[in-house]
Write a protein that holds these residues in place. Structure first.
Motif, PDB file in Angstrom:
ATOM      1  N   LEU A  18     -31.868 -23.425 -26.847  1.00  0.00           N
ATOM      2  CA  LEU A  18     -30.858 -24.479 -26.817  1.00  0.00           C
ATOM      3  C   LEU A  18     -29.994 -24.361 -25.576  1.00  0.00           C
ATOM      4  O   LEU A  18     -29.641 -23.253 -25.166  1.00  0.00           O
ATOM      5  N   THR A  20     -26.290 -24.883 -24.448  1.00  0.00           N
ATOM      6  CA  THR A  20     -25.045 -24.936 -25.218  1.00  0.00           C
ATOM      7  C   THR A  20     -23.882 -24.404 -24.398  1.00  0.00           C
ATOM      8  O   THR A  20     -24.064 -23.607 -23.481  1.00  0.00           O
ATOM      9  N   VAL A  27     -23.103 -23.263 -32.651  1.00  0.00           N
ATOM     10  CA  VAL A  27     -23.753 -21.954 -32.513  1.00  0.00           C
ATOM     11  C   VAL A  27     -23.224 -21.002 -33.576  1.00  0.00           C
ATOM     12  O   VAL A  27     -23.995 -20.282 -34.228  1.00  0.00           O
ATOM     13  N   THR A  28     -21.924 -20.993 -33.784  1.00  0.00           N
ATOM     14  CA  THR A  28     -21.332 -20.156 -34.832  1.00  0.00           C
ATOM     15  C   THR A  28     -21.897 -20.543 -36.201  1.00  0.00           C
ATOM     16  O   THR A  28     -22.224 -19.678 -37.020  1.00  0.00           O
ATOM     17  N   LEU A  30     -24.860 -21.934 -36.783  1.00  0.00           N
ATOM     18  CA  LEU A  30     -26.248 -21.452 -36.836  1.00  0.00           C
ATOM     19  C   LEU A  30     -26.302 -19.963 -37.134  1.00  0.00           C
ATOM     20  O   LEU A  30     -27.140 -19.504 -37.912  1.00  0.00           O
ATOM     21  N   MET A  31     -25.402 -19.209 -36.493  1.00  0.00           N
ATOM     22  CA  MET A  31     -25.376 -17.763 -36.711  1.00  0.00           C
ATOM     23  C   MET A  31     -25.096 -17.446 -38.181  1.00  0.00           C
ATOM     24  O   MET A  31     -25.720 -16.557 -38.748  1.00  0.00           O
ATOM     25  N   ASP A  38     -26.136 -11.283 -32.127  1.00  0.00           N
ATOM     26  CA  ASP A  38     -26.435 -11.154 -30.696  1.00  0.00           C
ATOM     27  C   ASP A  38     -27.289  -9.927 -30.467  1.00  0.00           C
ATOM     28  O   ASP A  38     -27.114  -8.905 -31.148  1.00  0.00           O
ATOM     29  N   LEU A  51     -30.125 -14.719 -29.894  1.00  0.00           N
ATOM     30  CA  LEU A  51     -29.676 -14.451 -31.247  1.00  0.00           C
ATOM     31  C   LEU A  51     -30.861 -13.992 -32.081  1.00  0.00           C
ATOM     32  O   LEU A  51     -31.907 -14.646 -32.102  1.00  0.00           O
ATOM     33  N   TRP A  59     -33.504 -17.493 -31.597  1.00  0.00           N
ATOM     34  CA  TRP A  59     -32.725 -18.541 -30.936  1.00  0.00           C
ATOM     35  C   TRP A  59     -32.332 -18.028 -29.552  1.00  0.00           C
ATOM     36  O   TRP A  59     -31.656 -17.013 -29.435  1.00  0.00           O
ATOM     37  N   LEU A  61     -30.213 -18.994 -26.256  1.00  0.00           N
ATOM     38  CA  LEU A  61     -29.164 -19.906 -25.821  1.00  0.00           C
ATOM     39  C   LEU A  61     -29.007 -19.836 -24.316  1.00  0.00           C
ATOM     40  O   LEU A  61     -28.957 -18.752 -23.738  1.00  0.00           O
ATOM     41  N   ASP A  63     -26.457 -21.009 -21.359  1.00  0.00           N
ATOM     42  CA  ASP A  63     -25.088 -21.488 -21.174  1.00  0.00           C
ATOM     43  C   ASP A  63     -25.049 -22.731 -20.296  1.00  0.00           C
ATOM     44  O   ASP A  63     -25.720 -22.807 -19.259  1.00  0.00           O
ATOM     45  N   VAL A  72     -24.515 -28.849 -27.765  1.00  0.00           N
ATOM     46  CA  VAL A  72     -25.769 -28.191 -28.102  1.00  0.00           C
ATOM     47  C   VAL A  72     -26.901 -29.207 -27.947  1.00  0.00           C
ATOM     48  O   VAL A  72     -26.827 -30.310 -28.478  1.00  0.00           O
TER      49      VAL A  72
END
Length: 171
Positions: A18, A20, A27-28, A30-31, A38, A51, A59, A61, A63, A72
């Motif tokens: 993703l 993001t 993201v939070t 999804l976590m 992490d 992740l 996952w 990510l 940036d 996202v």
């Protein structure tokens, strides 16, 4: 597993990537939903994080700048080449590349830093990119495409007529 037309090679889901912003609420979420933590990420030339669910980085990510209007967005879905005997061979890997050329699908290759892994990024449509992960063999013919600071985008494809890269750019 998804069967392939290459004898003995199948594809297994590896990860979703993703684009993001670093502090995106999604993201939070999804976590929490997937119980992700992490973990290790190879030293790519762009910022991001991986992740993990248990011991698997599911996952990835990448940036994006904080001013990006979408916090996202799907970058790609990745599959890993597998065989009954373990790692795909150099011949199977080269056959995948030859098949992509024959189908005239836009793609480029990249290497995972500090790992013997070849990534083949295939543009299926404007909205969908697929990553195919195979062992890196020294005999494999690769294509080079520049990576931007914030995302990986395929920038070349092969013409079936002359087998040379052309500058079709995708956004």
């Amino acid at each position: 597993m998804i069967p392939n037309n290459i004898d003995g090679l199948s594809w297994a889901f590896d990860h979703i990537s993703l684009n993001t912003t670093p502090d995106a609420k999604a993201v939070t979420d999804l976590m929490t939903l997937f119980a992700l933590e992490d973990g290790f990420r190879p030293p790519f030339p762009f910022s991001g994080r991986w992740l993990y669910q248990e011991d698997k980085p599911v996952w990835h990510l990448i940036d994006q700048p904080e001013d990006n209007s979408e916090s996202v967005r799907l970058n790609h879905i990745a599959f890993r080449g597998v065989t009954a005997s373990g790692q795909p061979t150099a011949k199977q890997t080269q056959t995948v590349i030859n098949t992509l050329k024959h189908l005239n699908l836009p793609f480029h290759t990249a290497n995972v830093p500090d790992e013997d892994m070849l990534q083949i990024f295939v543009r299926i449509s404007a909205e969908l990119m697929i990553e195919l992960d195979l062992p890196l063999h020294s005999t494999i013919e690769q294509t080079k495409a520049p990576a931007t600071e914030h995302t990986i985008k395929p920038s070349y494809h092969y013409s079936p007529d002359d087998q040379t890269p052309h500058g079709d750019t995708f956004s």
